[in-house]
Structures are given as structure tokens and as C-alpha cells.
Scaffold this motif. Structure first.
Motif, PDB file in Angstrom:
ATOM      1  N   HIS A   2     -59.955  -1.390 -64.063  1.00 26.23           N
ATOM      2  CA  HIS A   2     -61.068  -2.148 -63.484  1.00 26.23           C
ATOM      3  C   HIS A   2     -60.591  -3.248 -62.517  1.00 26.23           C
ATOM      4  O   HIS A   2     -61.273  -3.545 -61.540  1.00 26.23           O
ATOM      5  CB  HIS A   2     -61.941  -2.752 -64.585  1.00 26.23           C
ATOM      6  CG  HIS A   2     -62.665  -1.721 -65.376  1.00 26.23           C
ATOM      7  ND1 HIS A   2     -63.716  -0.996 -64.877  1.00 26.23           N
ATOM      8  CD2 HIS A   2     -62.451  -1.269 -66.655  1.00 26.23           C
ATOM      9  CE1 HIS A   2     -64.144  -0.155 -65.789  1.00 26.23           C
ATOM     10  NE2 HIS A   2     -63.400  -0.295 -66.882  1.00 26.23           N
ATOM     11  N   ARG A   3     -59.410  -3.821 -62.799  1.00 27.18           N
ATOM     12  CA  ARG A   3     -58.890  -4.853 -61.893  1.00 27.18           C
ATOM     13  C   ARG A   3     -58.606  -4.248 -60.517  1.00 27.18           C
ATOM     14  O   ARG A   3     -58.973  -4.823 -59.493  1.00 27.18           O
ATOM     15  CB  ARG A   3     -57.619  -5.493 -62.467  1.00 27.18           C
ATOM     16  CG  ARG A   3     -57.095  -6.649 -61.614  1.00 27.18           C
ATOM     17  CD  ARG A   3     -55.767  -7.183 -62.133  1.00 27.18           C
ATOM     18  NE  ARG A   3     -54.734  -6.170 -62.179  1.00 27.18           N
ATOM     19  CZ  ARG A   3     -53.973  -5.818 -61.125  1.00 27.18           C
ATOM     20  NH1 ARG A   3     -54.142  -6.395 -59.968  1.00 27.18           N
ATOM     21  NH2 ARG A   3     -53.061  -4.889 -61.253  1.00 27.18           N
ATOM     22  N   VAL A   4     -58.001  -3.082 -60.484  1.00 28.92           N
ATOM     23  CA  VAL A   4     -57.695  -2.416 -59.214  1.00 28.92           C
ATOM     24  C   VAL A   4     -58.987  -2.091 -58.464  1.00 28.92           C
ATOM     25  O   VAL A   4     -59.080  -2.296 -57.245  1.00 28.92           O
ATOM     26  CB  VAL A   4     -56.859  -1.139 -59.446  1.00 28.92           C
ATOM     27  CG1 VAL A   4     -56.700  -0.334 -58.168  1.00 28.92           C
ATOM     28  CG2 VAL A   4     -55.503  -1.495 -60.027  1.00 28.92           C
ATOM     29  N   LYS A   5     -59.993  -1.608 -59.182  1.00 28.28           N
ATOM     30  CA  LYS A   5     -61.283  -1.314 -58.545  1.00 28.28           C
ATOM     31  C   LYS A   5     -61.924  -2.588 -57.993  1.00 28.28           C
ATOM     32  O   LYS A   5     -62.541  -2.574 -56.925  1.00 28.28           O
ATOM     33  CB  LYS A   5     -62.227  -0.627 -59.535  1.00 28.28           C
ATOM     34  CG  LYS A   5     -61.831   0.793 -59.848  1.00 28.28           C
ATOM     35  CD  LYS A   5     -62.797   1.412 -60.853  1.00 28.28           C
ATOM     36  CE  LYS A   5     -62.367   2.812 -61.225  1.00 28.28           C
ATOM     37  NZ  LYS A   5     -63.257   3.414 -62.220  1.00 28.28           N
ATOM     38  N   ALA A   6     -61.779  -3.685 -58.717  1.00 23.63           N
ATOM     39  CA  ALA A   6     -62.329  -4.963 -58.253  1.00 23.63           C
ATOM     40  C   ALA A   6     -61.608  -5.436 -56.990  1.00 23.63           C
ATOM     41  O   ALA A   6     -62.240  -5.954 -56.058  1.00 23.63           O
ATOM     42  CB  ALA A   6     -62.228  -6.010 -59.355  1.00 23.63           C
ATOM     43  N   VAL A   7     -60.287  -5.236 -56.933  1.00 27.66           N
ATOM     44  CA  VAL A   7     -59.528  -5.596 -55.725  1.00 27.66           C
ATOM     45  C   VAL A   7     -60.023  -4.765 -54.544  1.00 27.66           C
ATOM     46  O   VAL A   7     -60.238  -5.294 -53.443  1.00 27.66           O
ATOM     47  CB  VAL A   7     -58.006  -5.405 -55.943  1.00 27.66           C
ATOM     48  CG1 VAL A   7     -57.246  -5.522 -54.631  1.00 27.66           C
ATOM     49  CG2 VAL A   7     -57.482  -6.401 -56.955  1.00 27.66           C
ATOM     50  N   HIS A  15     -55.185 -10.015 -57.730  1.00 27.07           N
ATOM     51  CA  HIS A  15     -53.822  -9.486 -57.574  1.00 27.07           C
ATOM     52  C   HIS A  15     -52.864 -10.121 -58.566  1.00 27.07           C
ATOM     53  O   HIS A  15     -51.965  -9.455 -59.074  1.00 27.07           O
ATOM     54  CB  HIS A  15     -53.304  -9.746 -56.143  1.00 27.07           C
ATOM     55  CG  HIS A  15     -53.708  -8.707 -55.165  1.00 27.07           C
ATOM     56  ND1 HIS A  15     -53.215  -7.423 -55.182  1.00 27.07           N
ATOM     57  CD2 HIS A  15     -54.541  -8.770 -54.099  1.00 27.07           C
ATOM     58  CE1 HIS A  15     -53.741  -6.733 -54.188  1.00 27.07           C
ATOM     59  NE2 HIS A  15     -54.556  -7.521 -53.515  1.00 27.07           N
ATOM     60  N   ASP A  16     -53.059 -11.412 -58.830  1.00 25.41           N
ATOM     61  CA  ASP A  16     -52.152 -12.154 -59.708  1.00 25.41           C
ATOM     62  C   ASP A  16     -52.459 -11.977 -61.191  1.00 25.41           C
ATOM     63  O   ASP A  16     -51.692 -12.441 -62.029  1.00 25.41           O
ATOM     64  CB  ASP A  16     -52.203 -13.654 -59.365  1.00 25.41           C
ATOM     65  CG  ASP A  16     -51.649 -13.940 -57.985  1.00 25.41           C
ATOM     66  OD1 ASP A  16     -50.948 -13.075 -57.417  1.00 25.41           O
ATOM     67  OD2 ASP A  16     -51.926 -15.038 -57.460  1.00 25.41           O
TER      68      ASP A  16
END
Length: 92
Positions: free
Chosen positions: A68-73, A59-60
Motif C-alpha cells: 500500500h505504501r508503494v501504491k500511495a507513492v 519514501h522514508d
């Protein structure tokens, strides 16, 4: 050793055993009936905490990494839910 001395030794030993057992009884009575989920499954509890930390770090993160960051979250959140469900199921 005389018969009388042998009897006294056995009596002393039996008395010591009874006192020791009496001393343990309150501790045994106070022990929980079943350990908590973290005591039963320390690896699952550790994984759950690691995933929560990873989710906060994701998130940070400053960059989106092309979605990809959103999918990882999302994947991390799903993994957290699954572990929580597994631990809850084990309590039943």
C-alpha cells in the motif's frame, strides 16, 4: 474664501495629484504583466508542496504495508503531475 484663494487651493490640489501620479508611474511600469502561477493559484501551489512533502515521507517510511505504501507513492506522484500540468496549462 475668496475666488483667488479658491483657485490657489484647486491648483495646489491638482499639483499634488500630478506629483502623486508621477510617483506611482515607475512602480506601475515595473509591475509584472501577469502574476506567477503561485500568485494566481496559492491553494494549488500549497497542495503541490504538501504532496511533495507527503511523497518524501512515504519514501522514508520503514514498513511496506503490504504494497500500500508503494501504491500511495504512485498515486501521490500522479497527483503532483496533474497539479503541475494544470498550473502549466494556466500559463498558456
Amino acid at each position: 474664501m475668496s475666488i483667488e484663494a479658491s483657485r490657489l487651493s484647486r491648483t495646489a490640489l491638482a499639483g499634488a495629484f500630478v506629483f502623486a501620479l508621477a510617483g506611482l508611474t515607475p512602480a506601475l511600469a515595473a509591475a509584472p504583466a501577469s502574476p506567477s502561477a503561485s500568485e494566481d493559484h496559492p491553494k494549488m501551489e500549497a497542495a503541490l508542496e504538501a504532496l511533495k512533502t507527503a511523497r518524501a515521507d512515504l519514501h522514508d517510511a520503514k514498513h511496506d504495508f503490504n504494497g500500500h505504501r508503494v501504491k500511495a507513492v504512485e498515486a501521490t506522484t500522479n497527483a503532483i503531475r496533474e497539479i503541475e500540468a494544470a498550473l502549466a496549462e494556466d500559463k498558456n
